[in-house]
Each structure stands twice: as structure tokens, then as C-alpha cells.
Write a protein that holds these residues in place. Structure first.
Motif, mmCIF file in Angstrom:
data_model
loop_
_atom_site.group_PDB
_atom_site.id
_atom_site.type_symbol
_atom_site.label_atom_id
_atom_site.label_comp_id
_atom_site.label_asym_id
_atom_site.label_seq_id
_atom_site.Cartn_x
_atom_site.Cartn_y
_atom_site.Cartn_z
ATOM 1 N N GLU A 51 0.853 -1.192 0.000
ATOM 2 C CA GLU A 51 0.000 0.000 0.000
ATOM 3 C C GLU A 51 0.882 1.232 0.000
ATOM 4 O OE1 GLU A 51 -3.152 2.098 2.943
ATOM 5 O OE2 GLU A 51 -3.444 -0.037 2.605
ATOM 6 N N LEU A 52 0.648 2.120 -0.964
ATOM 7 C CA LEU A 52 1.366 3.384 -1.069
ATOM 8 C C LEU A 52 0.348 4.500 -1.231
ATOM 9 C CD1 LEU A 52 4.133 2.334 -3.618
ATOM 10 C CD2 LEU A 52 4.455 2.763 -1.196
ATOM 11 N N ASP A 53 0.426 5.512 -0.407
ATOM 12 C CA ASP A 53 -0.507 6.650 -0.476
ATOM 13 C C ASP A 53 -1.959 6.191 -0.523
ATOM 14 O OD1 ASP A 53 1.649 8.425 -0.475
ATOM 15 O OD2 ASP A 53 1.832 8.316 -2.656
ATOM 16 N N LYS A 54 -2.293 5.220 0.338
ATOM 17 C CA LYS A 54 -3.654 4.687 0.463
ATOM 18 C C LYS A 54 -4.149 3.961 -0.782
ATOM 19 C CE LYS A 54 -4.877 8.056 3.962
ATOM 20 N NZ LYS A 54 -5.800 9.088 4.389
ATOM 21 N N GLU A 55 -3.261 3.643 -1.709
ATOM 22 C CA GLU A 55 -3.589 2.843 -2.896
ATOM 23 C C GLU A 55 -2.943 1.476 -2.723
ATOM 24 O OE1 GLU A 55 -5.235 3.231 -5.906
ATOM 25 O OE2 GLU A 55 -6.021 5.167 -5.289
ATOM 26 N N GLU A 56 -3.689 0.416 -3.070
ATOM 27 C CA GLU A 56 -3.134 -0.930 -2.973
ATOM 28 C C GLU A 56 -2.589 -1.364 -4.324
ATOM 29 O OE1 GLU A 56 -5.115 -5.105 -2.322
ATOM 30 O OE2 GLU A 56 -5.020 -4.012 -0.419
ATOM 31 N N TYR A 57 -1.388 -1.904 -4.318
ATOM 32 C CA TYR A 57 -0.726 -2.393 -5.530
ATOM 33 C C TYR A 57 -0.290 -3.829 -5.304
ATOM 34 C CZ TYR A 57 -0.333 2.563 -6.671
ATOM 35 O OH TYR A 57 -0.607 3.879 -6.935
ATOM 36 N N LYS A 58 -0.076 -4.549 -6.380
ATOM 37 C CA LYS A 58 0.455 -5.897 -6.293
ATOM 38 C C LYS A 58 1.714 -5.943 -7.143
ATOM 39 C CE LYS A 58 -0.974 -10.666 -6.315
ATOM 40 N NZ LYS A 58 -2.075 -11.597 -6.549
ATOM 41 N N ILE A 59 2.822 -6.286 -6.525
ATOM 42 C CA ILE A 59 4.092 -6.409 -7.233
ATOM 43 C C ILE A 59 4.225 -7.861 -7.666
ATOM 44 C CG2 ILE A 59 6.589 -6.228 -7.054
ATOM 45 C CD1 ILE A 59 6.127 -4.088 -4.890
ATOM 46 N N VAL A 60 4.370 -8.089 -8.960
ATOM 47 C CA VAL A 60 4.465 -9.453 -9.486
ATOM 48 C C VAL A 60 5.656 -9.587 -10.416
ATOM 49 C CG1 VAL A 60 1.973 -9.867 -9.341
ATOM 50 C CG2 VAL A 60 2.943 -9.010 -11.447
ATOM 51 N N SER A 61 6.112 -10.794 -10.525
ATOM 52 C CA SER A 61 7.147 -11.133 -11.493
ATOM 53 C C SER A 61 6.489 -11.226 -12.869
ATOM 54 C CB SER A 61 7.756 -12.486 -11.120
ATOM 55 O OG SER A 61 8.516 -13.004 -12.169
ATOM 56 N N GLN A 62 7.255 -10.964 -13.900
ATOM 57 C CA GLN A 62 6.720 -11.104 -15.262
ATOM 58 C C GLN A 62 6.201 -12.525 -15.484
ATOM 59 O OE1 GLN A 62 8.000 -8.930 -19.004
ATOM 60 N NE2 GLN A 62 9.382 -10.658 -18.968
ATOM 61 N N ASP A 63 6.779 -13.508 -14.772
ATOM 62 C CA ASP A 63 6.342 -14.901 -14.900
ATOM 63 C C ASP A 63 4.929 -15.111 -14.355
ATOM 64 O OD1 ASP A 63 8.813 -15.517 -16.002
ATOM 65 O OD2 ASP A 63 9.668 -16.182 -14.096
ATOM 66 N N ASP A 64 4.436 -14.196 -13.504
ATOM 67 C CA ASP A 64 3.091 -14.314 -12.930
ATOM 68 C C ASP A 64 2.018 -13.681 -13.811
ATOM 69 O OD1 ASP A 64 4.076 -15.658 -10.739
ATOM 70 O OD2 ASP A 64 4.283 -13.846 -9.521
ATOM 71 N N ILE A 65 2.418 -13.106 -14.947
ATOM 72 C CA ILE A 65 1.463 -12.500 -15.882
ATOM 73 C C ILE A 65 1.078 -13.551 -16.922
ATOM 74 C CG2 ILE A 65 1.114 -10.715 -17.622
ATOM 75 C CD1 ILE A 65 3.100 -8.984 -16.009
ATOM 76 N N LEU A 66 -0.212 -13.852 -16.995
ATOM 77 C CA LEU A 66 -0.693 -14.876 -17.922
ATOM 78 C C LEU A 66 -0.955 -14.323 -19.315
ATOM 79 C CD1 LEU A 66 -3.210 -16.665 -15.556
ATOM 80 C CD2 LEU A 66 -0.886 -17.391 -16.144
ATOM 81 N N ALA A 67 -1.438 -13.074 -19.395
ATOM 82 C CA ALA A 67 -1.798 -12.523 -20.697
ATOM 83 C C ALA A 67 -1.886 -11.000 -20.638
ATOM 84 C CB ALA A 67 -3.144 -13.080 -21.158
ATOM 85 N N VAL A 68 -1.679 -10.390 -21.793
ATOM 86 C CA VAL A 68 -1.929 -8.965 -21.959
ATOM 87 C C VAL A 68 -3.236 -8.861 -22.740
ATOM 88 C CG1 VAL A 68 -1.125 -6.809 -22.984
ATOM 89 C CG2 VAL A 68 0.530 -8.386 -21.975
ATOM 90 N N VAL A 69 -4.199 -8.118 -22.196
ATOM 91 C CA VAL A 69 -5.510 -7.967 -22.821
ATOM 92 C C VAL A 69 -5.474 -6.757 -23.737
ATOM 93 C CG1 VAL A 69 -7.980 -7.627 -22.418
ATOM 94 C CG2 VAL A 69 -6.617 -8.958 -20.793
ATOM 95 N N GLU A 70 -5.839 -6.942 -24.982
ATOM 96 C CA GLU A 70 -5.850 -5.836 -25.942
ATOM 97 C C GLU A 70 -7.254 -5.409 -26.277
ATOM 98 O OE1 GLU A 70 -3.453 -6.847 -29.289
ATOM 99 O OE2 GLU A 70 -1.676 -7.043 -28.065
#
Length: 70
Positions: A51-70
């Protein structure tokens, strides 16, 4: 791609930052396959929530990305 028999919704998100790429055993960096602004589908597990400045983020490895949605 549609996975038959899978009704489990995968987490999605927008890329807000990218690093320099994974450091390989050779000492070189693997090229990043995503860029800021891409909308991606992620694995259900993995990554680190922060959490940064009251915003929640998720830090992931590129290996944890299944697809890029276009």
C-alpha cells in the motif's frame, strides 16, 4: 484463449510501473514483455501486495502475468 471447464475468474490489473527485467545467470537482463498502461491477467497466487498513499498495488514477477488484454 478460453479454458474449458474453468469458471474461476483470474485477477486483472493495469501495469503502472516496470523494472529493468529479470537478471539472468549470464549477467544480462531479460527483456520486459509488458509496458506501463498494459491491462494484464495474473495468476491467482503469487506477488506481493503493498500500500502506497492509500492505494493498494500488487508487485508481481513477469512470470506471474498470464496474458496482456488488448
Amino acid at each position: 484463449m478460453v479454458l474449458p471447464g474453468s469458471d474461476e475468474k483470474k485477477p486483472e490489473g493495469d501495469v503502472v510501473a516496470v523494472g529493468p527485467g529479470k537478471l539472468l545467470k549470464s549477467g544480462e537482463r531479460a527483456p520486459m514483455e509488458v509496458k506501463v498502461g498494459d491491462h494484464v491477467v495474473l495468476k491467482n497466487w503469487g506477488g506481493e501486495k503493498v500500500e502506497l498513499d492509500k492505494e493498494e498495488y500488487k508487485i508481481v514477477s513477469q512470470d506471474d502475468i498470464l496474458a496482456v488484454v488488448e
